[in-house]
Design an enzyme around this catalytic site. Structure first.
Site, PDB file in Angstrom:
ATOM      1  N   ASP A 107       0.757  -1.278   0.000  1.00  0.00           N
ATOM      2  CA  ASP A 107      -0.004   0.127  -0.108  1.00  0.00           C
ATOM      3  C   ASP A 107       0.791   1.136  -0.104  1.00  0.00           C
ATOM      4  O   ASP A 107       2.116   1.049   0.435  1.00  0.00           O
ATOM      5  CB  ASP A 107      -0.813   0.056   1.158  1.00  0.00           C
ATOM      6  CG  ASP A 107      -1.993  -1.165   1.369  1.00  0.00           C
ATOM      7  OD1 ASP A 107      -1.930  -1.701   0.319  1.00  0.00           O
ATOM      8  OD2 ASP A 107      -2.196  -1.661   2.514  1.00  0.00           O
ATOM      9  N   LYS A 108       0.277   2.463  -0.390  1.00  0.00           N
ATOM     10  CA  LYS A 108       0.957   3.817  -0.416  1.00  0.00           C
ATOM     11  C   LYS A 108       1.671   4.100   0.679  1.00  0.00           C
ATOM     12  O   LYS A 108       2.730   4.595   0.825  1.00  0.00           O
ATOM     13  CB  LYS A 108       0.083   4.724  -1.098  1.00  0.00           C
ATOM     14  CG  LYS A 108       0.789   6.120  -1.208  1.00  0.00           C
ATOM     15  CD  LYS A 108      -0.256   7.081  -1.734  1.00  0.00           C
ATOM     16  CE  LYS A 108       0.569   8.388  -1.954  1.00  0.00           C
ATOM     17  NZ  LYS A 108      -0.569   9.458  -2.331  1.00  0.00           N
TER      18      LYS A 108
END
Length: 246
Positions: A107-108
């Protein structure tokens, strides 16, 4: 039998320009194969056997490259993105022409181990749902993580979309005290890779992940000496371990 490759493809793969630029290099007499000036950019080369030089510089061809990246938060696990920086933007210029891609995704806002390669077969094997390659994460969690969570994760928990996860191994490093604003610290090993899986697993037991870092993927462990945002090539030992796992 050793496989051959077109001269222009070999030179493009090793960073000497586009095929049209390479055509000009050949036309200018800048490229030699086994000491003889190349006449045709489409001629077949056996990289392990033939000596290719550009302006006297020996070309070192590698079909596949494998990088360990210590992914920082704020960067997306993609080859291109219109809004955010991608993990490829973190790499040195020498890797720009190799068409690398991340194996899976983080995930970012998640940091930690990310493998980058141009070896599609290895990537497919590591990501195949049938392989169940284990991935271990460290997390800071809001709420007191306890034995009931260990048991629930070992059984498999039901996510918000009704999916029941495979059994996962939860280790409590520190049990937090929510009343004091103290976070729990844990390590979790999962064998699948559903979207936001670690966060959703804790959500399923009424807790919230506030920091997440991937420590390992199969036998490959994040190098503790590798600075955040930096990448290095895998050692032969690391690569061999991955191949055996994949």
């Amino acid at each position: 039998m050793k496989s051959s490759i077109r001269l222009d493809k070999l030179l493009a793969h090793t960073g000497f320009g586009t095929r049209s630029q390479i055509k000009l290099l050949v036309k200018a007499g800048s490229v030699t194969v086994n000491g003889k000036t190349a006449k045709d950019s489409g001629q077949q080369i056996v990289p392990e056997r033939d000596n290719v030089q550009v302006d006297g510089e020996t070309v070192r061809y590698r079909e596949f490259v494998y990088l360990m990246l210590h992914k920082p938060p704020g960067v997306v696990s993609a080859t291109e993105d219109n809004r955010d920086r991608t993990v490829l933007d973190l790499l040195d210029e020498e890797y720009a022409h190799l068409e690398l891609f991340p194996v899976g995704r983080l995930d970012k806002d998640t940091e930690g181990l990310l493998l980058l390669t141009n070896d599609g077969k290895l990537s497919h094997n590591l990501l195949s749902p049938r392989k169940h390659v284990p991935k271990t994460y460290y997390a800071d969690v809001e709420g007191a993580v306890d034995e009931s969570d260990i048991e629930a994760f070992a059984q498999g928990v039901t996510l918000d979309d009704g999916y029941v996860t495979m059994p996962a191994e939860l280790r409590i490093l520190h049990r937090g005290d929510p009343a004091a604003g103290d976070l729990s610290r844990i390590e979790l090993t999962i064998r699948e890779g559903k979207f936001h899986q670690v966060k959703r697993m804790f959500q399923a037991v009424g807790k919230r992940v506030v920091y997440l870092k991937r420590l390992s993927m199969g036998p490959l462990k994040l190098d503790p000496q590798l600075p955040l945002g930096e990448a290095r090539e895998l050692t032969e030992e690391e690569l061999e371990g991955l191949r055996q796992h994949g």
